[in-house]
Motif scaffolding. Structure first.
Motif, PDB file in Angstrom:
ATOM      1  N   VAL A  34       1.070  -1.305  -0.085  1.00 37.91           N
ATOM      2  CA  VAL A  34       0.518  -0.335   0.121  1.00 37.91           C
ATOM      3  C   VAL A  34       0.940   0.926  -0.270  1.00 37.91           C
ATOM      4  O   VAL A  34       0.332   2.399   0.299  1.00 37.91           O
ATOM      5  CB  VAL A  34      -1.026   0.015   1.174  1.00 37.91           C
ATOM      6  N   PRO A  47      -4.548   5.408   9.579  1.00 40.29           N
ATOM      7  CA  PRO A  47      -4.781   5.030  10.140  1.00 40.29           C
ATOM      8  C   PRO A  47      -4.309   3.430   9.455  1.00 40.29           C
ATOM      9  O   PRO A  47      -3.816   1.865  10.024  1.00 40.29           O
ATOM     10  CB  PRO A  47      -6.725   3.970   9.664  1.00 40.29           C
ATOM     11  N   ILE A  48      -3.710   3.620   7.561  1.00 42.01           N
ATOM     12  CA  ILE A  48      -2.742   2.657   7.753  1.00 42.01           C
ATOM     13  C   ILE A  48      -1.487   2.916   8.549  1.00 42.01           C
ATOM     14  O   ILE A  48      -0.885   1.841   8.554  1.00 42.01           O
ATOM     15  CB  ILE A  48      -2.596   2.473   6.123  1.00 42.01           C
ATOM     16  N   LEU A  51      -0.843   1.269  11.020  1.00 40.35           N
ATOM     17  CA  LEU A  51      -1.135  -0.287  11.306  1.00 40.35           C
ATOM     18  C   LEU A  51      -0.122  -1.114  10.138  1.00 40.35           C
ATOM     19  O   LEU A  51      -0.630  -2.432  10.030  1.00 40.35           O
ATOM     20  CB  LEU A  51      -3.038  -0.413  11.081  1.00 40.35           C
ATOM     21  N   VAL A  56      -4.505  -6.763   9.222  1.00 38.39           N
ATOM     22  CA  VAL A  56      -4.998  -6.192   9.557  1.00 38.39           C
ATOM     23  C   VAL A  56      -6.904  -6.997   9.605  1.00 38.39           C
ATOM     24  O   VAL A  56      -6.927  -5.544   9.108  1.00 38.39           O
ATOM     25  CB  VAL A  56      -5.207  -4.744   9.348  1.00 38.39           C
ATOM     26  N   THR A  68     -15.528  -2.574  -1.390  1.00 39.58           N
ATOM     27  CA  THR A  68     -13.904  -2.029  -0.763  1.00 39.58           C
ATOM     28  C   THR A  68     -13.015  -3.283  -1.239  1.00 39.58           C
ATOM     29  O   THR A  68     -11.839  -3.522  -1.594  1.00 39.58           O
ATOM     30  CB  THR A  68     -13.582  -1.262   0.513  1.00 39.58           C
ATOM     31  N   ILE A  71     -11.639  -3.373  -4.751  1.00 45.27           N
ATOM     32  CA  ILE A  71     -10.452  -2.941  -5.096  1.00 45.27           C
ATOM     33  C   ILE A  71      -8.775  -3.444  -4.732  1.00 45.27           C
ATOM     34  O   ILE A  71      -8.094  -2.857  -5.408  1.00 45.27           O
ATOM     35  CB  ILE A  71     -10.555  -1.185  -4.877  1.00 45.27           C
ATOM     36  N   PHE A  75      -4.018  -4.613  -4.965  1.00 47.51           N
ATOM     37  CA  PHE A  75      -2.030  -4.035  -4.520  1.00 47.51           C
ATOM     38  C   PHE A  75      -1.709  -5.905  -4.184  1.00 47.51           C
ATOM     39  O   PHE A  75      -0.575  -5.593  -3.229  1.00 47.51           O
ATOM     40  CB  PHE A  75      -2.977  -2.998  -2.913  1.00 47.51           C
ATOM     41  N   LYS A 109     -24.718   4.862   5.095  1.00 48.44           N
ATOM     42  CA  LYS A 109     -23.435   5.160   6.047  1.00 48.44           C
ATOM     43  C   LYS A 109     -23.348   6.700   6.014  1.00 48.44           C
ATOM     44  O   LYS A 109     -25.021   7.220   5.642  1.00 48.44           O
ATOM     45  CB  LYS A 109     -21.980   5.385   4.725  1.00 48.44           C
TER      46      LYS A 109
END
Ligand code: HEM
Length: 117
Positions: A34, A47-48, A51, A56, A68, A71, A75, A109
């Motif tokens: 990532v 957040p990434i 972690l 995760v 999500t 996608i 990666f 949401k």
């Protein structure tokens, strides 16, 4: 036909990819790079980064709509986490999220809007 050999990375090796520019995470035991995505991530880089180089899956499940998952593949590093193990607590948690999703509880949401009287 030769069997395709799966490539593995250990949890210790994953720890080498812990910084901006060389940033990996594992989701469901698959290694994702990532490094570039962290700058474009809609949830911001914090957040990434916090972690980085960890497994995760539960955080990923907690914060993202089901779309999500679609996608993620771009990666994928081609490496699978060696000795990937899901704890009993995580199994229960993922089962619960799955059931709630089927019930449609995650379709909308956002926050409840306050009505001004
Ligand atoms: C390859 C890995 C990841 C991808 C592809 C990804 C993708 C995304 C996408 C598409 C959104 C917007 C979702 C929406 O439409 O509501 C998002 C939001 C977010 N992501 Fe990620 N994400 C990744 C990893 C992570 C990780 C590891 C965390 C750690 C907890 C995280 C935390 C969040 C948060 C907090 C938001 C904002 C949620 C909100 O606005 O309600 N993401 N991510």
């Amino acid at each position: 036909m030769a069997a395709v050999m799966k490539k593995y990375i250990t949890a210790d090796e994953l720890k080498n990819h812990d910084k901006a520019g060389d940033l990996w995470i594992s989701i469901q035991g698959k290694g994702y790079d990532v490094s570039d995505w962290v700058k474009d991530h809609p949830g911001g880089n914090f957040p990434i980064m916090s972690l980085a180089c960890q497994e995760v899956t539960d955080a990923f499940v907690a914060f993202h709509p089901a779309s999500t998952w679609k996608i993620l593949h771009q990666f994928f590093t081609g490496y699978y986490l060696k000795d990937y193990h899901v704890s009993e607590v995580s199994k229960d948690y993922r089962k619960l999220v799955h059931e709630f999703s089927k019930m449609g509880l995650f379709e909308k949401k956002g926050h409840i809007e306050f009505v001004t009287l």
